[in-house]
Write a protein that holds these residues in place. Sequence first.
Motif, PDB file in Angstrom:
ATOM      1  N   GLY A   1       0.807  -1.212   0.000  1.00 33.44           N
ATOM      2  CA  GLY A   1       0.000   0.000   0.000  1.00 33.44           C
ATOM      3  C   GLY A   1       0.836   1.255   0.000  1.00 33.44           C
ATOM      4  O   GLY A   1       0.458   2.267  -0.600  1.00 33.44           O
ATOM      5  N   ALA A   2       2.010   1.203   0.639  1.00 31.69           N
ATOM      6  CA  ALA A   2       2.846   2.397   0.770  1.00 31.69           C
ATOM      7  C   ALA A   2       3.682   2.681  -0.461  1.00 31.69           C
ATOM      8  O   ALA A   2       3.910   3.846  -0.806  1.00 31.69           O
ATOM      9  CB  ALA A   2       3.759   2.252   1.994  1.00 31.69           C
ATOM     10  N   VAL A   3       4.169   1.642  -1.160  1.00 34.65           N
ATOM     11  CA  VAL A   3       5.163   1.891  -2.206  1.00 34.65           C
ATOM     12  C   VAL A   3       4.636   1.707  -3.628  1.00 34.65           C
ATOM     13  O   VAL A   3       5.181   2.304  -4.570  1.00 34.65           O
ATOM     14  CB  VAL A   3       6.412   0.998  -2.008  1.00 34.65           C
ATOM     15  N   ARG A   4       3.592   0.890  -3.817  1.00 36.53           N
ATOM     16  CA  ARG A   4       3.136   0.650  -5.185  1.00 36.53           C
ATOM     17  C   ARG A   4       2.196   1.764  -5.652  1.00 36.53           C
ATOM     18  O   ARG A   4       1.733   2.565  -4.866  1.00 36.53           O
ATOM     19  CB  ARG A   4       2.458  -0.727  -5.285  1.00 36.53           C
ATOM     20  N   TRP A   5       1.925   1.788  -6.966  1.00 31.80           N
ATOM     21  CA  TRP A   5       1.102   2.860  -7.530  1.00 31.80           C
ATOM     22  C   TRP A   5       0.154   2.304  -8.574  1.00 31.80           C
ATOM     23  O   TRP A   5       0.404   1.273  -9.181  1.00 31.80           O
ATOM     24  CB  TRP A   5       1.990   3.946  -8.130  1.00 31.80           C
ATOM     25  N   ASN A   6      -0.964   2.998  -8.770  1.00 26.56           N
ATOM     26  CA  ASN A   6      -1.976   2.577  -9.734  1.00 26.56           C
ATOM     27  C   ASN A   6      -1.721   3.290 -11.067  1.00 26.56           C
ATOM     28  O   ASN A   6      -2.040   4.465 -11.233  1.00 26.56           O
ATOM     29  CB  ASN A   6      -3.377   2.906  -9.209  1.00 26.56           C
ATOM     30  N   GLY A   7      -1.123   2.553 -11.999  1.00 23.59           N
ATOM     31  CA  GLY A   7      -0.778   3.140 -13.293  1.00 23.59           C
ATOM     32  C   GLY A   7      -1.984   3.587 -14.089  1.00 23.59           C
ATOM     33  O   GLY A   7      -1.911   4.569 -14.846  1.00 23.59           O
ATOM     34  N   PHE A   8      -3.123   2.886 -13.944  1.00 27.94           N
ATOM     35  CA  PHE A   8      -4.343   3.290 -14.644  1.00 27.94           C
ATOM     36  C   PHE A   8      -4.727   4.726 -14.263  1.00 27.94           C
ATOM     37  O   PHE A   8      -4.970   5.579 -15.118  1.00 27.94           O
ATOM     38  CB  PHE A   8      -5.503   2.354 -14.292  1.00 27.94           C
ATOM     39  N   LEU A   9      -4.789   4.974 -12.948  1.00 27.96           N
ATOM     40  CA  LEU A   9      -5.185   6.303 -12.480  1.00 27.96           C
ATOM     41  C   LEU A   9      -4.141   7.349 -12.841  1.00 27.96           C
ATOM     42  O   LEU A   9      -4.483   8.479 -13.203  1.00 27.96           O
ATOM     43  CB  LEU A   9      -5.414   6.271 -10.968  1.00 27.96           C
ATOM     44  N   ALA A  10      -2.861   6.980 -12.732  1.00 29.66           N
ATOM     45  CA  ALA A  10      -1.798   7.937 -13.052  1.00 29.66           C
ATOM     46  C   ALA A  10      -1.851   8.360 -14.516  1.00 29.66           C
ATOM     47  O   ALA A  10      -1.740   9.550 -14.843  1.00 29.66           O
ATOM     48  CB  ALA A  10      -0.429   7.333 -12.721  1.00 29.66           C
ATOM     49  N   LEU A  11      -2.030   7.388 -15.393  1.00 26.97           N
ATOM     50  CA  LEU A  11      -2.125   7.718 -16.824  1.00 26.97           C
ATOM     51  C   LEU A  11      -3.344   8.580 -17.116  1.00 26.97           C
ATOM     52  O   LEU A  11      -3.280   9.524 -17.911  1.00 26.97           O
ATOM     53  CB  LEU A  11      -2.186   6.431 -17.654  1.00 26.97           C
ATOM     54  N   ALA A  12      -4.460   8.233 -16.492  1.00 26.53           N
ATOM     55  CA  ALA A  12      -5.677   9.019 -16.713  1.00 26.53           C
ATOM     56  C   ALA A  12      -5.503  10.449 -16.227  1.00 26.53           C
ATOM     57  O   ALA A  12      -5.932  11.402 -16.884  1.00 26.53           O
ATOM     58  CB  ALA A  12      -6.860   8.358 -16.008  1.00 26.53           C
ATOM     59  N   MET A  13      -4.880  10.620 -15.051  1.00 26.48           N
ATOM     60  CA  MET A  13      -4.625  11.958 -14.535  1.00 26.48           C
ATOM     61  C   MET A  13      -3.707  12.744 -15.460  1.00 26.48           C
ATOM     62  O   MET A  13      -3.955  13.915 -15.778  1.00 26.48           O
ATOM     63  CB  MET A  13      -3.987  11.869 -13.148  1.00 26.48           C
TER      64      MET A  13
ATOM     65  N   ALA B   1       2.629  10.432 -10.258  1.00 22.03           N
ATOM     66  CA  ALA B   1       3.064   9.051 -10.058  1.00 22.03           C
ATOM     67  C   ALA B   1       3.225   8.705  -8.584  1.00 22.03           C
ATOM     68  O   ALA B   1       2.980   7.562  -8.169  1.00 22.03           O
ATOM     69  CB  ALA B   1       4.379   8.806 -10.804  1.00 22.03           C
ATOM     70  N   CYS B   2       3.620   9.687  -7.796  1.00 24.31           N
ATOM     71  CA  CYS B   2       3.854   9.450  -6.361  1.00 24.31           C
ATOM     72  C   CYS B   2       2.609   9.701  -5.508  1.00 24.31           C
ATOM     73  O   CYS B   2       2.633   9.422  -4.302  1.00 24.31           O
ATOM     74  CB  CYS B   2       4.992  10.337  -5.862  1.00 24.31           C
ATOM     75  N   SER B   3       1.543  10.233  -6.096  1.00 24.30           N
ATOM     76  CA  SER B   3       0.351  10.609  -5.330  1.00 24.30           C
ATOM     77  C   SER B   3      -0.814   9.648  -5.484  1.00 24.30           C
ATOM     78  O   SER B   3      -1.701   9.626  -4.616  1.00 24.30           O
ATOM     79  CB  SER B   3      -0.128  12.010  -5.754  1.00 24.30           C
TER      80      SER B   3
ATOM     81  N   LEU C   1       0.679  10.696   1.655  1.00 18.80           N
ATOM     82  CA  LEU C   1       1.298  11.910   2.202  1.00 18.80           C
ATOM     83  C   LEU C   1       2.819  11.915   2.067  1.00 18.80           C
ATOM     84  O   LEU C   1       3.404  12.911   1.648  1.00 18.80           O
ATOM     85  CB  LEU C   1       0.908  12.075   3.677  1.00 18.80           C
ATOM     86  N   VAL C   2       3.459  10.808   2.414  1.00 20.74           N
ATOM     87  CA  VAL C   2       4.926  10.779   2.395  1.00 20.74           C
ATOM     88  C   VAL C   2       5.464  10.618   0.977  1.00 20.74           C
ATOM     89  O   VAL C   2       6.430  11.288   0.589  1.00 20.74           O
ATOM     90  CB  VAL C   2       5.451   9.641   3.302  1.00 20.74           C
TER      91      VAL C   2
END
Length: 312
Positions: free
Chosen positions: A104-116, A263-265, A237-238
């Motif tokens: 939960g802390a380190v991975r990211w959702n590429g779908f949402l990042a690309l859409a944003m 990407a980090c948010s 946040l971090v």
Amino acid sequence: MLTTLLALLPIILITALGYLLERTGLISRDQWRGIERLAYFLLFPAILFKSIATVDFNAVPTLEMGLALLCAILVMVGGVLALRPWMQARFNINGPRFTSIFQGAVRWNGFLALAMADSLMGSEGVALLAVAMVVMIPVLNISSILVLSKYGDSGVTPTPAKVARDLYTNPFNIAIAAGIVFNLLSIPIPGFALQTLTMLGAASLPVGIICVGASLDLNSLRRPGPALTLGTFIRLLVSPLMGAAFAFAFGVTGNAHTAIIIACSVPSASNAFLLARLMGGDTKLMAEILTLQTLVAIATIPLAILLLDSAS
């Protein structure tokens, strides 16, 4: 702030649509798995390959952006691992629960990042996020697999050969590698193939976001605790602070800086739940983290872009 909120609004509405579709039963759970596999194995790799194969790496700060993201990832991974003994002593968080906090802390959702990125910056934003994926996806896949193999409860420790096989058979990694080869060797893509990839890529973002909405489980949030709080807010946040700090350190500005903040948010990857189930993580906690992160990110993503990106 208003511009970011307006760019985020369609994503929120499509996410809500996915949630409502799943709750109405119009699409069964088995059918949702088929849609998720379609996005995972075809649609998302198509937009990754096209974006990387056609991006002009000389026109974007590829090296600086890649180094900033790599440093941010490594600090996040190292920091969460360093906190594990404290989590265990203070909150009695066992190995499987820690793996869900870690993902939960380190991975990211590429779908949402690309859409944003697409909503805020158009095709340039998608290309910048593709550069981010070249760096982030392999590193995060390796670290997640290794942490789950050590602290998970599957009873199976993946061998180096198994880890390597998981990486080179991952459709995202295949698309990234193929895109890099086509780009570096200047291999031309025929017009009809490019148009096909464009159409598949255009479908990937809404389908991916609908799947994110369908995976939300609001009932799982009835009893929040320290593990859920840590897994949610370390990421939201971090992580943006780390991204902004290293973007500043490497002199990344403009749209590339915005891409790093995005990407980090964004919340953690939705397939973190699948990995937790396969490798002995705490699936219930993983579902809670993914759901709460997605809801809270509606507020934290615009704030991160407003506060951290405006300083670049």
